[in-house]
Design an enzyme around this catalytic site. Structure first.
Site, PDB file in Angstrom:
ATOM      1  N   GLY A  13      -6.232   7.880  -9.954  1.00 42.71           N
ATOM      2  CA  GLY A  13      -7.634   7.676 -10.326  1.00 42.71           C
ATOM      3  C   GLY A  13      -8.100   8.707 -11.339  1.00 42.71           C
ATOM      4  CG  ASP A  33     -11.302  10.932  -3.329  1.00 51.20           C
ATOM      5  OD1 ASP A  33     -10.385  10.489  -4.050  1.00 51.20           O
ATOM      6  OD2 ASP A  33     -11.093  11.446  -2.202  1.00 51.20           O
ATOM      7  CB  THR A 120      -4.846   0.621  -3.708  1.00 51.16           C
ATOM      8  OG1 THR A 120      -5.732   1.651  -4.118  1.00 51.16           O
ATOM      9  CG2 THR A 120      -4.387   0.875  -2.278  1.00 51.16           C
ATOM     10  CG  HIS A 176       3.591  -2.724  -8.378  1.00 46.20           C
ATOM     11  ND1 HIS A 176       4.332  -2.201  -9.410  1.00 46.20           N
ATOM     12  CD2 HIS A 176       3.096  -1.646  -7.697  1.00 46.20           C
ATOM     13  CE1 HIS A 176       4.271  -0.884  -9.378  1.00 46.20           C
ATOM     14  NE2 HIS A 176       3.538  -0.521  -8.344  1.00 46.20           N
TER      15      HIS A 176
HETATM   16  N1  LIG Z   1       0.026  -0.351  -8.883  1.00 45.85           N
HETATM   17  C1  LIG Z   1       0.748   0.629  -9.441  1.00 45.85           C
HETATM   18  O1  LIG Z   1       1.473   0.391 -10.420  1.00 45.85           O
HETATM   19  C2  LIG Z   1       0.662   2.008  -8.855  1.00 45.85           C
HETATM   20  C3  LIG Z   1       1.238   3.114  -9.496  1.00 45.85           C
HETATM   21  C4  LIG Z   1       1.096   4.380  -8.926  1.00 45.85           C
HETATM   22  C5  LIG Z   1       0.394   4.522  -7.725  1.00 45.85           C
HETATM   23  N2  LIG Z   1      -0.132   3.418  -7.126  1.00 45.85           N
HETATM   24  C6  LIG Z   1      -0.920   3.487  -5.906  1.00 45.85           C
HETATM   25  O2  LIG Z   1      -2.209   3.992  -6.248  1.00 45.85           O
HETATM   26  C7  LIG Z   1      -2.803   4.610  -5.091  1.00 45.85           C
HETATM   27  C8  LIG Z   1      -3.252   6.012  -5.453  1.00 45.85           C
HETATM   28  O3  LIG Z   1      -2.117   6.810  -5.782  1.00 45.85           O
HETATM   29  P1  LIG Z   1      -2.302   8.396  -5.994  1.00 45.85           P
HETATM   30  O4  LIG Z   1      -1.005   8.952  -6.429  1.00 45.85           O
HETATM   31  O5  LIG Z   1      -3.515   8.651  -6.773  1.00 45.85           O
HETATM   32  O6  LIG Z   1      -2.582   8.837  -4.468  1.00 45.85           O
HETATM   33  P2  LIG Z   1      -3.306  10.148  -3.975  1.00 45.85           P
HETATM   34  O7  LIG Z   1      -2.912  10.331  -2.530  1.00 45.85           O
HETATM   35  O8  LIG Z   1      -3.060  11.258  -4.956  1.00 45.85           O
HETATM   36  O9  LIG Z   1      -4.866   9.805  -4.097  1.00 45.85           O
HETATM   37  C9  LIG Z   1      -5.505   8.856  -3.333  1.00 45.85           C
HETATM   38  C10 LIG Z   1      -6.969   9.243  -3.279  1.00 45.85           C
HETATM   39  O10 LIG Z   1      -7.661   8.254  -2.516  1.00 45.85           O
HETATM   40  C11 LIG Z   1      -8.636   8.920  -1.728  1.00 45.85           C
HETATM   41  N3  LIG Z   1      -9.032   8.106  -0.586  1.00 45.85           N
HETATM   42  C12 LIG Z   1      -8.326   7.851   0.545  1.00 45.85           C
HETATM   43  N4  LIG Z   1      -9.047   7.092   1.369  1.00 45.85           N
HETATM   44  C13 LIG Z   1     -10.223   6.836   0.750  1.00 45.85           C
HETATM   45  C14 LIG Z   1     -11.377   6.103   1.104  1.00 45.85           C
HETATM   46  N5  LIG Z   1     -11.488   5.505   2.291  1.00 45.85           N
HETATM   47  N6  LIG Z   1     -12.393   6.047   0.228  1.00 45.85           N
HETATM   48  C15 LIG Z   1     -12.320   6.700  -0.968  1.00 45.85           C
HETATM   49  N7  LIG Z   1     -11.245   7.419  -1.348  1.00 45.85           N
HETATM   50  C16 LIG Z   1     -10.223   7.485  -0.494  1.00 45.85           C
HETATM   51  C17 LIG Z   1      -7.947  10.214  -1.307  1.00 45.85           C
HETATM   52  O11 LIG Z   1      -8.870  11.192  -0.866  1.00 45.85           O
HETATM   53  C18 LIG Z   1      -7.211  10.588  -2.568  1.00 45.85           C
HETATM   54  O12 LIG Z   1      -7.976  11.445  -3.392  1.00 45.85           O
HETATM   55  C19 LIG Z   1      -1.708   4.562  -4.023  1.00 45.85           C
HETATM   56  O13 LIG Z   1      -1.904   3.420  -3.229  1.00 45.85           O
HETATM   57  C20 LIG Z   1      -0.424   4.417  -4.827  1.00 45.85           C
HETATM   58  O14 LIG Z   1       0.641   3.861  -4.102  1.00 45.85           O
HETATM   59  C21 LIG Z   1      -0.019   2.176  -7.668  1.00 45.85           C
END
Ligand SMILES: NC(=O)c1ccc[n+]([C@@H]2O[C@H](COP(=O)([O-])OP(=O)(O)OC[C@H]3O[C@@H](n4cnc5c(N)ncnc54)[C@H](O)[C@@H]3O)[C@@H](O)[C@H]2O)c1
Length: 301
Positions: A13, A33, A120, A176
């Site tokens: 994000g 967040d 996500t 994905h």
């Molecule tokens: N689709 C894709 O191609 C792709 C690529 C990379 C990562 N992802 C996915 O993206 C998501 C985020 O990855 P990341 O590396 O940033 O993870 P991360 O753990 O670094 O960050 C996730 C964030 O979400 C927040 N969060 C958790 N629960 C929450 C809620 N209820 N309300 C608001 N915020 C909340 C956390 O506090 C954290 O800051 C993961 O699901 C990951 O698997 C997808």
């Protein structure tokens, strides 16, 4: 005013936020967040990061009322640490489905009328769940799908063939996740089908290299961020600028009764057209397998 909200400003994000700001794609950015310290830090760092920019983005503290006139919500909440020692995007579903349950009613009640772009994981199933729980039209809820994987395929092909990625046309399709595949029948370099140039064995090796690309990054830094951020930013740009980008995103396929990644046209209305795939027999079997994988994952929610 081009207004975007990001829900979940972890690695993905926050990098997406920075990409949107530095590429001058947004005017207003609202961040949400569940961790207040993370949110405060990212807002502050992003503000520092735009000090020398001509175009200043209005960075907005979390408030649900801000969603009423937001154009695009990027959904990127989760917990990437769940993947450590568990290399399957399915592993995150137990947590991420509860985050969707929390956010779908809030988004609905806010009066939001724009487009949701989900990142996500597991991306296809979470996108579908977001659409089901918000009840928004399917064309207005979609996921980044195999756009990142297609970028990884172009990375592998460009290195093997010593060609600029812009000359490569074609798609990774399906989930994905582990059941995705490169639709080699769609891949062309300078208009020439890659299947005319490389053997099946060489294409299989490239498919593996593209698939492993994400894990190389993940094993080294514990998350991936730049690849997905650039894909999310260009999709948001396509929505805001109504530029009819054709990109492999996770969108609803009525014939399959699920969300899955394949090329679609993205505009101000969301998904305005889905492009049918002309798959080979072998690719059709892989397509059926990826659809089954998504259905069985969705059935566990
Ligand atoms: N689709 C894709 O191609 C792709 C690529 C990379 C990562 N992802 C996915 O993206 C998501 C985020 O990855 P990341 O590396 O940033 O993870 P991360 O753990 O670094 O960050 C996730 C964030 O979400 C927040 N969060 C958790 N629960 C929450 C809620 N209820 N309300 C608001 N915020 C909340 C956390 O506090 C954290 O800051 C993961 O699901 C990951 O698997 C997808």
């Amino acid at each position: 005013m081009r207004k975007v909200a990001i829900i979940g400003v972890g690695h993905v994000g926050s990098t997406t936020a920075y990409t949107l700001i530095s590429k001058n794609i947004v005017d207003e950015l609202v961040l949400f967040d569940s961790k207040e310290n993370i949110l405060k830090a990212e807002l502050n760092d992003l503000m520092d990061g735009q000090m020398e920019q001509d175009h200043q983005v209005r960075l907005i503290e979390p408030n649900l009322t801000e969603l009423a006139d937001t154009d695009v919500i990027i959904f990127s909440a989760g917990d990437i640490s769940i993947f450590e020692g568990n290399p399957d995007r399915f592993a995150e579903l137990n947590l991420t489905k509860t985050i969707v349950k929390e956010w779908a009613p809030k988004i609905k009640e806010s009066g939001f009328k724009g487009i949701i772009l989900n990142i996500t994981n597991p991306c296809d199933v979470i996108t579908q769940y977001l659409q089901e729980l918000t009840g928004f039209p399917r064309e207005r809820v979609f996921g980044t799908g195999t756009s990142l994987d297609t970028g990884r395929m172009k990375h592998a092909v460009s290195q093997k063939m010593l060609v600029n990625p812009s000359a490569i046309d074609g798609y990774v399709v399906g989930e994905h996740g582990e059941s995705q595949f490169v639709a080699w029948s769609s891949v062309r370099i300078g208009g020439v089908p890659i299947t005319d140039t490389l053997t099946v064995e060489k294409l299989d090796a490239l498919d593996m290299a593209a698939r492993d690309g994400g894990w190389v990054t993940f094993r080294g830094k514990g998350y991936t961020s730049y690849g997905i951020a650039i894909q999310a930013a260009r999709i948001v740009e396509a929505i805001l600028n109504n530029n009819y980008l054709v990109v492999p995103v996770s969108h609803f396929h009525s014939a399959e009764d699920c969300y899955v990644g394949s090329p679609a046209k993205v505009s101000r209305q969301g998904i305005s057209e889905s492009f049918p795939l002309n798959l080979s027999n072998d690719e059709q079997k892989k397509w059926q397998h990826t659809i089954q994988t998504i259905h069985s994952m969705h059935a566990t929610i």
